[in-house]
Design a protein around this motif. Sequence first.
Motif, PDB file in Angstrom:
ATOM      1  N   LYS A 186     -39.291  11.602 -22.497  1.00  0.00           N
ATOM      2  CA  LYS A 186     -37.981  10.957 -22.567  1.00  0.00           C
ATOM      3  C   LYS A 186     -37.014  11.828 -23.368  1.00  0.00           C
ATOM      4  N   PHE A 187     -35.848  12.076 -22.805  1.00  0.00           N
ATOM      5  CA  PHE A 187     -34.807  12.844 -23.475  1.00  0.00           C
ATOM      6  C   PHE A 187     -33.597  11.941 -23.750  1.00  0.00           C
ATOM      7  N   ASN A 188     -33.845  10.871 -24.493  1.00  0.00           N
ATOM      8  CA  ASN A 188     -32.800   9.915 -24.863  1.00  0.00           C
ATOM      9  C   ASN A 188     -32.346   9.070 -23.662  1.00  0.00           C
ATOM     10  N   PHE A 240     -42.597   1.365 -19.962  1.00  0.00           N
ATOM     11  CA  PHE A 240     -41.924   2.123 -21.000  1.00  0.00           C
ATOM     12  C   PHE A 240     -40.426   1.805 -20.962  1.00  0.00           C
ATOM     13  N   PRO A 241     -39.820   1.412 -22.079  1.00  0.00           N
ATOM     14  CA  PRO A 241     -38.391   1.104 -22.067  1.00  0.00           C
ATOM     15  C   PRO A 241     -37.530   2.356 -22.013  1.00  0.00           C
ATOM     16  N   ILE A 242     -36.463   2.274 -21.225  1.00  0.00           N
ATOM     17  CA  ILE A 242     -35.440   3.311 -21.166  1.00  0.00           C
ATOM     18  C   ILE A 242     -34.079   2.619 -21.248  1.00  0.00           C
ATOM     19  N   ARG A 272     -44.957  -0.020 -24.387  1.00  0.00           N
ATOM     20  CA  ARG A 272     -44.759   0.759 -25.600  1.00  0.00           C
ATOM     21  C   ARG A 272     -43.570   1.685 -25.439  1.00  0.00           C
ATOM     22  N   ARG A 273     -42.978   2.003 -26.581  1.00  0.00           N
ATOM     23  CA  ARG A 273     -41.796   2.859 -26.610  1.00  0.00           C
ATOM     24  C   ARG A 273     -42.204   4.318 -26.699  1.00  0.00           C
ATOM     25  N   ILE A 274     -41.491   5.173 -25.941  1.00  0.00           N
ATOM     26  CA  ILE A 274     -41.691   6.614 -26.017  1.00  0.00           C
ATOM     27  C   ILE A 274     -40.669   7.172 -26.992  1.00  0.00           C
ATOM     28  N   ALA A 275     -41.127   7.902 -27.988  1.00  0.00           N
ATOM     29  CA  ALA A 275     -40.203   8.578 -28.889  1.00  0.00           C
ATOM     30  C   ALA A 275     -39.476   9.684 -28.127  1.00  0.00           C
TER      31      ALA A 275
END
Length: 225
Positions: free
Chosen positions: A5-7, A182-184, A213-216
Motif C-alpha cells: 500500500k502506498f497511501n 484490507f482497508p484502503i 487487518r490494516r496494511i502499514a
Amino acid sequence: MEITKFNHACIKVASSNRALLIDPGNQSPLDAALAGVEAILVTHEHADHFDLEPVLRALAANPGLTVHAPVALASTVLAAALAAGVQDAEARIHGVGPGASFEAAGMEISTHGGMHAVIHHSLPGVSNIGYFINRRLFHPGDSYQVPEGIPVHTLLVPAHAPWAKIGETIEFLSIIGAAQNFPIHDGLLNERGLALVDGHLGRVAAERGLDYRRIANGEAVSLDS
C-alpha cells in the motif's frame, strides 16, 4: 501474490517477480510506487486515484509501461501522452469497461462495476472500474458494487470517503465475504478515525470468521493461499 500500500487507495500488486500498480493518485508517493511496474490500472478519474503528470513521466521513462483506465479517462491520457511525445502511446494506453478480460504484468485481470458511488445528485457521475486480479484480489475503486459470479479471496475495502457510510461499508464486506480484507481509501482519516473504522470492520469480520487487518504504508504483505 504480494501487495504493497502506498497511501490511500494506491496498491502495488506483485506476482512472479512482475508488478502492476492500481490507482496512482495525488495522495501517494508515486516515484516509489511506480518503480518497477509494468502496468497501471486506474479505477476512475478523481485526483486521489489518478495523477496525470507522474504517470506521463513514467510512460516516457519506461517504454514497456501500459495504462488501463475507463474509456473517457483513457482518451484524456492518450491525448496528453501524444502531446508529450510519449513513444507508442496508442498501443500502450487502453480504455476498458466492465466485463473485459486482459493480461497485465503477467496477471489475469477482469473488470467489474461501471459507475462511481453517488456523492450527491448535484455532482456529475463518473465511470468506475473494479479490477479482479489473478482470480483472487479485488480492488473496487469508489464503489460498493458487488462483483457477481466471482469468489473474492482478498478484498480491498474502501474505508472512508465523501460517498461512504460505515454501515454500507460493513454490508459490502459482509456480502462479499472475502477470507482476507484490507482497508484502503483512508487517506483523510486521523488516528482516531482509523481506529473507529477498524473497530467496526474488524468486529464484523471476526463475527463472520474473516480476517481483517490494516496494511502499514509501504509494507509488503503476502496474500494467503
